[in-house]
Design a protein around this motif. Sequence first.
Motif, PDB file in Angstrom:
ATOM      1  N   ARG A  66       0.823  -1.219   0.000  1.00  0.00           N
ATOM      2  CA  ARG A  66       0.000   0.000   0.000  1.00  0.00           C
ATOM      3  C   ARG A  66       0.856   1.268   0.000  1.00  0.00           C
ATOM      4  NH1 ARG A  66      -3.049  -3.009   4.054  1.00  0.00           N
ATOM      5  NH2 ARG A  66      -4.824  -3.935   2.988  1.00  0.00           N
ATOM      6  N   LEU A  67       2.108   1.164   0.388  1.00  0.00           N
ATOM      7  CA  LEU A  67       3.011   2.320   0.445  1.00  0.00           C
ATOM      8  C   LEU A  67       3.741   2.574  -0.874  1.00  0.00           C
ATOM      9  CD1 LEU A  67       4.562   1.666   3.971  1.00  0.00           C
ATOM     10  CD2 LEU A  67       2.739   3.278   3.375  1.00  0.00           C
ATOM     11  N   VAL A  68       3.681   1.627  -1.802  1.00  0.00           N
ATOM     12  CA  VAL A  68       4.343   1.807  -3.091  1.00  0.00           C
ATOM     13  C   VAL A  68       3.611   2.919  -3.842  1.00  0.00           C
ATOM     14  CG1 VAL A  68       5.017   0.738  -5.275  1.00  0.00           C
ATOM     15  CG2 VAL A  68       4.990  -0.639  -3.176  1.00  0.00           C
ATOM     16  N   PRO A  69       4.323   3.977  -4.215  1.00  0.00           N
ATOM     17  CA  PRO A  69       3.657   5.090  -4.900  1.00  0.00           C
ATOM     18  C   PRO A  69       3.136   4.690  -6.288  1.00  0.00           C
ATOM     19  CG  PRO A  69       5.844   5.729  -4.105  1.00  0.00           C
ATOM     20  CD  PRO A  69       5.736   4.245  -3.968  1.00  0.00           C
ATOM     21  N   ALA A  70       2.066   5.329  -6.692  1.00  0.00           N
ATOM     22  CA  ALA A  70       1.548   5.123  -8.053  1.00  0.00           C
ATOM     23  C   ALA A  70       2.656   5.462  -9.044  1.00  0.00           C
ATOM     24  CB  ALA A  70       0.334   6.011  -8.290  1.00  0.00           C
ATOM     25  N   GLY A  71       2.760   4.657 -10.087  1.00  0.00           N
ATOM     26  CA  GLY A  71       3.776   4.890 -11.105  1.00  0.00           C
ATOM     27  C   GLY A  71       5.126   4.283 -10.775  1.00  0.00           C
ATOM     28  N   ARG A  72       5.211   3.576  -9.657  1.00  0.00           N
ATOM     29  CA  ARG A  72       6.447   2.911  -9.245  1.00  0.00           C
ATOM     30  C   ARG A  72       6.152   1.423  -9.088  1.00  0.00           C
ATOM     31  NH1 ARG A  72      10.010   6.346  -6.436  1.00  0.00           N
ATOM     32  NH2 ARG A  72      11.538   4.670  -6.684  1.00  0.00           N
ATOM     33  N   VAL A  73       7.191   0.608  -9.069  1.00  0.00           N
ATOM     34  CA  VAL A  73       7.029  -0.836  -8.890  1.00  0.00           C
ATOM     35  C   VAL A  73       8.053  -1.339  -7.875  1.00  0.00           C
ATOM     36  CG1 VAL A  73       6.081  -1.292 -11.189  1.00  0.00           C
ATOM     37  CG2 VAL A  73       8.571  -1.342 -10.852  1.00  0.00           C
ATOM     38  N   THR A  74       7.745  -2.452  -7.261  1.00  0.00           N
ATOM     39  CA  THR A  74       8.672  -3.123  -6.364  1.00  0.00           C
ATOM     40  C   THR A  74       8.657  -4.604  -6.697  1.00  0.00           C
ATOM     41  OG1 THR A  74       9.429  -3.259  -4.061  1.00  0.00           O
ATOM     42  CG2 THR A  74       7.045  -3.538  -4.458  1.00  0.00           C
ATOM     43  N   THR A  75       9.470  -5.369  -5.986  1.00  0.00           N
ATOM     44  CA  THR A  75       9.556  -6.797  -6.285  1.00  0.00           C
ATOM     45  C   THR A  75       9.171  -7.636  -5.077  1.00  0.00           C
ATOM     46  OG1 THR A  75      11.881  -6.974  -5.614  1.00  0.00           O
ATOM     47  CG2 THR A  75      11.433  -6.382  -7.940  1.00  0.00           C
ATOM     48  N   TYR A  76       8.850  -8.893  -5.359  1.00  0.00           N
ATOM     49  CA  TYR A  76       8.527  -9.838  -4.293  1.00  0.00           C
ATOM     50  C   TYR A  76       9.710  -9.942  -3.328  1.00  0.00           C
ATOM     51  CZ  TYR A  76       5.088 -11.248  -7.809  1.00  0.00           C
ATOM     52  OH  TYR A  76       4.081 -11.253  -8.745  1.00  0.00           O
ATOM     53  N   GLY A  77      10.907 -10.063  -3.880  1.00  0.00           N
ATOM     54  CA  GLY A  77      12.107 -10.204  -3.061  1.00  0.00           C
ATOM     55  C   GLY A  77      12.420  -8.983  -2.228  1.00  0.00           C
ATOM     56  N   ALA A  78      12.212  -7.793  -2.776  1.00  0.00           N
ATOM     57  CA  ALA A  78      12.484  -6.561  -2.030  1.00  0.00           C
ATOM     58  C   ALA A  78      11.559  -6.453  -0.825  1.00  0.00           C
ATOM     59  CB  ALA A  78      12.335  -5.338  -2.937  1.00  0.00           C
ATOM     60  N   ILE A  79      10.307  -6.845  -1.004  1.00  0.00           N
ATOM     61  CA  ILE A  79       9.350  -6.815   0.111  1.00  0.00           C
ATOM     62  C   ILE A  79       9.757  -7.844   1.160  1.00  0.00           C
ATOM     63  CG2 ILE A  79       6.959  -7.267   0.800  1.00  0.00           C
ATOM     64  CD1 ILE A  79       6.168  -6.176  -2.009  1.00  0.00           C
ATOM     65  N   ALA A  80      10.092  -9.055   0.718  1.00  0.00           N
ATOM     66  CA  ALA A  80      10.512 -10.112   1.646  1.00  0.00           C
ATOM     67  C   ALA A  80      11.732  -9.663   2.440  1.00  0.00           C
ATOM     68  CB  ALA A  80      10.813 -11.395   0.878  1.00  0.00           C
ATOM     69  N   HIS A  81      12.707  -9.106   1.757  1.00  0.00           N
ATOM     70  CA  HIS A  81      13.922  -8.641   2.425  1.00  0.00           C
ATOM     71  C   HIS A  81      13.588  -7.571   3.461  1.00  0.00           C
ATOM     72  CE1 HIS A  81      17.645  -6.207   2.790  1.00  0.00           C
ATOM     73  NE2 HIS A  81      18.180  -7.412   2.883  1.00  0.00           N
ATOM     74  N   TYR A  82      12.756  -6.619   3.099  1.00  0.00           N
ATOM     75  CA  TYR A  82      12.360  -5.555   4.022  1.00  0.00           C
ATOM     76  C   TYR A  82      11.692  -6.122   5.274  1.00  0.00           C
ATOM     77  CZ  TYR A  82       9.986  -1.559   6.023  1.00  0.00           C
ATOM     78  OH  TYR A  82       9.526  -0.598   6.908  1.00  0.00           O
ATOM     79  N   LEU A  83      10.889  -7.162   5.103  1.00  0.00           N
ATOM     80  CA  LEU A  83      10.161  -7.751   6.227  1.00  0.00           C
ATOM     81  C   LEU A  83      10.988  -8.781   6.992  1.00  0.00           C
ATOM     82  CD1 LEU A  83       6.615  -8.090   4.636  1.00  0.00           C
ATOM     83  CD2 LEU A  83       7.403  -6.392   6.309  1.00  0.00           C
ATOM     84  N   GLY A  84      12.263  -8.914   6.634  1.00  0.00           N
ATOM     85  CA  GLY A  84      13.138  -9.830   7.360  1.00  0.00           C
ATOM     86  C   GLY A  84      13.037 -11.271   6.930  1.00  0.00           C
ATOM     87  N   ALA A  85      12.430 -11.517   5.798  1.00  0.00           N
ATOM     88  CA  ALA A  85      12.294 -12.877   5.268  1.00  0.00           C
ATOM     89  C   ALA A  85      13.091 -12.942   3.966  1.00  0.00           C
ATOM     90  CB  ALA A  85      10.828 -13.211   5.029  1.00  0.00           C
ATOM     91  N   ARG A  86      14.403 -12.847   4.089  1.00  0.00           N
ATOM     92  CA  ARG A  86      15.304 -12.704   2.945  1.00  0.00           C
ATOM     93  C   ARG A  86      14.981 -13.670   1.799  1.00  0.00           C
ATOM     94  NH1 ARG A  86      19.651 -10.392   1.185  1.00  0.00           N
ATOM     95  NH2 ARG A  86      20.732  -9.251   2.778  1.00  0.00           N
ATOM     96  N   HIS A  87      14.596 -14.879   2.114  1.00  0.00           N
ATOM     97  CA  HIS A  87      14.288 -15.873   1.073  1.00  0.00           C
ATOM     98  C   HIS A  87      12.780 -16.119   0.971  1.00  0.00           C
ATOM     99  CE1 HIS A  87      18.532 -16.602   0.630  1.00  0.00           C
ATOM    100  NE2 HIS A  87      18.633 -16.733   1.942  1.00  0.00           N
ATOM    101  N   GLY A  88      12.000 -15.107   1.308  1.00  0.00           N
ATOM    102  CA  GLY A  88      10.551 -15.269   1.353  1.00  0.00           C
ATOM    103  C   GLY A  88       9.798 -14.708   0.168  1.00  0.00           C
ATOM    104  N   ALA A  89      10.459 -14.555  -0.982  1.00  0.00           N
ATOM    105  CA  ALA A  89       9.785 -13.981  -2.154  1.00  0.00           C
ATOM    106  C   ALA A  89       8.543 -14.781  -2.545  1.00  0.00           C
ATOM    107  CB  ALA A  89      10.748 -13.878  -3.328  1.00  0.00           C
ATOM    108  N   ARG A  90       8.628 -16.089  -2.464  1.00  0.00           N
ATOM    109  CA  ARG A  90       7.470 -16.920  -2.823  1.00  0.00           C
ATOM    110  C   ARG A  90       6.304 -16.666  -1.871  1.00  0.00           C
ATOM    111  NH1 ARG A  90       8.868 -22.662  -4.485  1.00  0.00           N
ATOM    112  NH2 ARG A  90       9.395 -21.428  -6.295  1.00  0.00           N
TER     113      ARG A  90
END
Length: 117
Positions: free
Chosen positions: A22-46
């Motif tokens: 919900r914090l990703v600004p309109a017109g921008r993108v992020t990745t599954y891995g970047a979110i996982a890493h941010y949340l402390g689940a380095r290998h949690g992209a899946r």
Amino acid sequence: MIPRNPTEAQRNFFQEVHEVVRLVPAGRVTTYGAIAHYLGARHGARMVGWAMMAAHTANEYVPAHRVINRHGQLTGRLHFATPTAMQEALEAEGVRVVEDQVQTFNTLFWDPAAELE
């Protein structure tokens, strides 16, 4: 596949993922891995992918179309109402997509670890 009976920890992780998305600004993108890493689940992209597949069940809107894979591809597009809905939502925000690939991905990439710290 989404866990059939998610544990409380998995449910909380899904909610945390949705809050970050919900914090990703309109017109921008992020990745599954970047979110996982941010949340402390380095290998949690899946697991982030599972959370995105469950985004439609969240109490508040989750802009799941802004989450793509690390190569800039719309790998989650088949989980939307139509095969082109993800691309259409991104294009409505000014993101150029060609053959399921976000153009200028490096410029549009939003890293929660850098943006929220």
